[in-house]
Design a protein around this motif. Sequence first.
Motif, PDB file in Angstrom:
ATOM      1  N   TYR A 186       0.459  -1.243  -0.051  1.00 49.77           N
ATOM      2  CA  TYR A 186      -0.388   0.012   0.050  1.00 49.77           C
ATOM      3  C   TYR A 186       0.856   1.319  -0.011  1.00 49.77           C
ATOM      4  O   TYR A 186       0.078   2.501   0.347  1.00 49.77           O
ATOM      5  CB  TYR A 186      -0.787   0.027   0.942  1.00 49.77           C
ATOM      6  CG  TYR A 186      -0.014  -0.558   2.434  1.00 49.77           C
ATOM      7  CD1 TYR A 186      -0.013   0.472   3.451  1.00 49.77           C
ATOM      8  CD2 TYR A 186      -0.685  -1.860   2.994  1.00 49.77           C
ATOM      9  CE1 TYR A 186       0.574  -0.284   4.591  1.00 49.77           C
ATOM     10  CE2 TYR A 186       0.211  -2.493   4.037  1.00 49.77           C
ATOM     11  CZ  TYR A 186       0.714  -1.339   5.011  1.00 49.77           C
ATOM     12  OH  TYR A 186       0.796  -1.750   5.939  1.00 49.77           O
ATOM     13  N   HIS A 187       1.998   1.164  -0.680  1.00 49.23           N
ATOM     14  CA  HIS A 187       3.119   2.879  -0.375  1.00 49.23           C
ATOM     15  C   HIS A 187       3.703   2.022  -2.371  1.00 49.23           C
ATOM     16  O   HIS A 187       4.137   0.948  -2.033  1.00 49.23           O
ATOM     17  CB  HIS A 187       4.353   2.134   0.388  1.00 49.23           C
ATOM     18  CG  HIS A 187       3.713   2.476   2.034  1.00 49.23           C
ATOM     19  ND1 HIS A 187       4.495   2.538   2.776  1.00 49.23           N
ATOM     20  CD2 HIS A 187       3.036   3.040   2.667  1.00 49.23           C
ATOM     21  CE1 HIS A 187       3.889   2.173   3.875  1.00 49.23           C
ATOM     22  NE2 HIS A 187       2.971   3.431   3.896  1.00 49.23           N
ATOM     23  N   ASP A 188       2.707   2.476  -2.567  1.00 52.49           N
ATOM     24  CA  ASP A 188       3.705   2.996  -4.443  1.00 52.49           C
ATOM     25  C   ASP A 188       4.425   2.610  -4.983  1.00 52.49           C
ATOM     26  O   ASP A 188       4.590   1.579  -5.436  1.00 52.49           O
ATOM     27  CB  ASP A 188       2.819   4.785  -4.445  1.00 52.49           C
ATOM     28  CG  ASP A 188       1.132   4.253  -4.370  1.00 52.49           C
ATOM     29  OD1 ASP A 188       0.692   2.843  -4.533  1.00 52.49           O
ATOM     30  OD2 ASP A 188       0.704   5.232  -5.180  1.00 52.49           O
ATOM     31  N   TYR A 189       5.461   3.402  -4.030  1.00 49.45           N
ATOM     32  CA  TYR A 189       7.079   3.375  -4.537  1.00 49.45           C
ATOM     33  C   TYR A 189       7.707   2.149  -3.521  1.00 49.45           C
ATOM     34  O   TYR A 189       9.317   2.526  -3.156  1.00 49.45           O
ATOM     35  CB  TYR A 189       7.392   4.136  -5.271  1.00 49.45           C
ATOM     36  CG  TYR A 189       6.551   4.290  -6.294  1.00 49.45           C
ATOM     37  CD1 TYR A 189       7.254   4.053  -7.628  1.00 49.45           C
ATOM     38  CD2 TYR A 189       5.567   4.989  -6.642  1.00 49.45           C
ATOM     39  CE1 TYR A 189       6.524   4.662  -8.694  1.00 49.45           C
ATOM     40  CE2 TYR A 189       5.256   5.770  -7.701  1.00 49.45           C
ATOM     41  CZ  TYR A 189       5.400   5.024  -8.884  1.00 49.45           C
ATOM     42  OH  TYR A 189       5.123   5.718 -10.160  1.00 49.45           O
ATOM     43  N   ALA A 190       7.257   1.725  -2.484  1.00 49.17           N
ATOM     44  CA  ALA A 190       8.071   0.523  -1.435  1.00 49.17           C
ATOM     45  C   ALA A 190       8.874  -0.272  -2.303  1.00 49.17           C
ATOM     46  O   ALA A 190      10.655  -0.210  -2.303  1.00 49.17           O
ATOM     47  CB  ALA A 190       7.278   0.199  -0.633  1.00 49.17           C
ATOM     48  N   PHE A 191       8.398  -0.679  -3.101  1.00 50.89           N
ATOM     49  CA  PHE A 191       8.905  -2.012  -3.820  1.00 50.89           C
ATOM     50  C   PHE A 191      10.625  -1.221  -4.592  1.00 50.89           C
ATOM     51  O   PHE A 191      11.928  -1.936  -4.050  1.00 50.89           O
ATOM     52  CB  PHE A 191       8.449  -3.539  -4.842  1.00 50.89           C
ATOM     53  CG  PHE A 191       8.998  -4.112  -5.330  1.00 50.89           C
ATOM     54  CD1 PHE A 191       9.261  -5.595  -4.406  1.00 50.89           C
ATOM     55  CD2 PHE A 191       9.987  -4.340  -6.846  1.00 50.89           C
ATOM     56  CE1 PHE A 191       9.798  -6.765  -5.002  1.00 50.89           C
ATOM     57  CE2 PHE A 191      11.016  -5.169  -7.139  1.00 50.89           C
ATOM     58  CZ  PHE A 191      10.963  -6.260  -6.035  1.00 50.89           C
ATOM     59  N   SER A 192       9.993  -0.527  -5.174  1.00 49.60           N
ATOM     60  CA  SER A 192      11.599   0.202  -6.372  1.00 49.60           C
ATOM     61  C   SER A 192      12.222   0.956  -4.841  1.00 49.60           C
ATOM     62  O   SER A 192      13.919   1.142  -5.887  1.00 49.60           O
ATOM     63  CB  SER A 192      11.214   1.737  -6.746  1.00 49.60           C
ATOM     64  OG  SER A 192       9.982   0.815  -7.758  1.00 49.60           O
ATOM     65  N   THR A 193      11.914   1.375  -4.213  1.00 50.49           N
ATOM     66  CA  THR A 193      13.189   2.367  -3.354  1.00 50.49           C
ATOM     67  C   THR A 193      14.013   1.187  -2.247  1.00 50.49           C
ATOM     68  O   THR A 193      15.025   1.236  -2.484  1.00 50.49           O
ATOM     69  CB  THR A 193      11.962   3.238  -1.992  1.00 50.49           C
ATOM     70  OG1 THR A 193      11.291   2.408  -1.495  1.00 50.49           O
ATOM     71  CG2 THR A 193      11.592   5.147  -3.174  1.00 50.49           C
ATOM     72  N   SER A 194      12.472   0.484  -2.365  1.00 50.89           N
ATOM     73  CA  SER A 194      14.089  -0.646  -1.346  1.00 50.89           C
ATOM     74  C   SER A 194      14.597  -1.396  -2.173  1.00 50.89           C
ATOM     75  O   SER A 194      16.359  -2.359  -2.604  1.00 50.89           O
ATOM     76  CB  SER A 194      13.141  -2.172  -1.338  1.00 50.89           C
ATOM     77  OG  SER A 194      12.176  -1.456   0.115  1.00 50.89           O
ATOM     78  N   ARG A 195      14.105  -2.099  -3.755  1.00 52.72           N
ATOM     79  CA  ARG A 195      15.040  -2.244  -4.918  1.00 52.72           C
ATOM     80  C   ARG A 195      16.563  -1.398  -4.968  1.00 52.72           C
ATOM     81  O   ARG A 195      17.928  -1.804  -4.920  1.00 52.72           O
ATOM     82  CB  ARG A 195      14.351  -2.364  -6.637  1.00 52.72           C
ATOM     83  CG  ARG A 195      15.224  -3.163  -7.032  1.00 52.72           C
ATOM     84  CD  ARG A 195      14.534  -3.089  -8.218  1.00 52.72           C
ATOM     85  NE  ARG A 195      15.729  -4.119 -10.283  1.00 52.72           N
ATOM     86  CZ  ARG A 195      14.757  -4.632 -10.923  1.00 52.72           C
ATOM     87  NH1 ARG A 195      13.512  -3.864 -11.352  1.00 52.72           N
ATOM     88  NH2 ARG A 195      15.483  -4.922 -11.897  1.00 52.72           N
ATOM     89  N   ALA A 196      16.172  -0.464  -5.002  1.00 44.76           N
ATOM     90  CA  ALA A 196      17.252   0.483  -5.051  1.00 44.76           C
ATOM     91  C   ALA A 196      18.555   0.351  -3.339  1.00 44.76           C
ATOM     92  O   ALA A 196      19.701   0.795  -4.311  1.00 44.76           O
ATOM     93  CB  ALA A 196      16.810   2.296  -4.896  1.00 44.76           C
ATOM     94  N   MET A 197      18.130   0.364  -2.495  1.00 46.92           N
ATOM     95  CA  MET A 197      19.068   0.236  -2.179  1.00 46.92           C
ATOM     96  C   MET A 197      19.538  -1.953  -2.437  1.00 46.92           C
ATOM     97  O   MET A 197      20.971  -1.058  -1.653  1.00 46.92           O
ATOM     98  CB  MET A 197      18.069  -0.483  -0.543  1.00 46.92           C
ATOM     99  CG  MET A 197      17.424   1.829  -0.052  1.00 46.92           C
ATOM    100  SD  MET A 197      16.812   0.639   2.007  1.00 46.92           S
ATOM    101  CE  MET A 197      18.618   0.882   2.732  1.00 46.92           C
TER     102      MET A 197
END
Length: 237
Positions: A95-106
């Motif tokens: 339910y956080h739209d860009y949680a996956f993308s920011t996690s992937r960046a990490m």
Amino acid sequence: MGTEKGTTYLLSSFFFSIILTIVCHRTVKAQSLPPAKYDGFLYTNHRVDSDTIMIEAFFDPVCPDSRDAWPPLKQAIHHYGSRVSLIVHLLPLPYHDYAFSTSRAMHIVNLLNPSATFRLLESFFEYQGRFYNAQTSNKSRDAVVDEIIKLAAETVGNSYYSAIESGFNDRKTDLKTRISFKYSASRGVFGTPTFYINGFAVPDSGSAIDYKQWRSFIDPLLLAQSRKRDNLPHLSL
């Protein structure tokens, strides 16, 4: 049910059972091999032994509660030094739209420069508003991911921009982020922040824990260790 229809039904059920068995077998087989490295980012870089208090934190880079939980946890880790170790796991909440993308960046940055991983986490916490749901509603996914890449490059060094951008096209970084999500699910974690101390869940999951609370959890454990050492028989030469 007629004989012909009954036979057809039984055959259909039989073949469905076979297909289901094959799919389940393949799924179990695909998930049976564990990852080559334990999930998570190790914050403390010191020797870990049987007396080290191990804290595991489950964070979402765009979760406001994770953001609020980080400063007091960091303060506690610095206070205890080598007596306490911390591993941060990423749980990108759906339910956080860009949680996956920011996690992937990490994960990408951790592969490129592990010493910058937590600097990036703190950057995401600081500029969380840029990637949080409503703020991205009028932007395309590509535009938001490009902002994530730019912030990551600004944090770890602009010379990494192309490598970070390429990381988003690398299947391995996608899989690493999925493994983090699956690992969190396997531990029964469904919200952030969630904390474990020595493998046991800390109460009040989903809420920030202040510095005083961390001291109330850890001080008694260290005191118990000290008393145990004092009661050990001393060997004489």
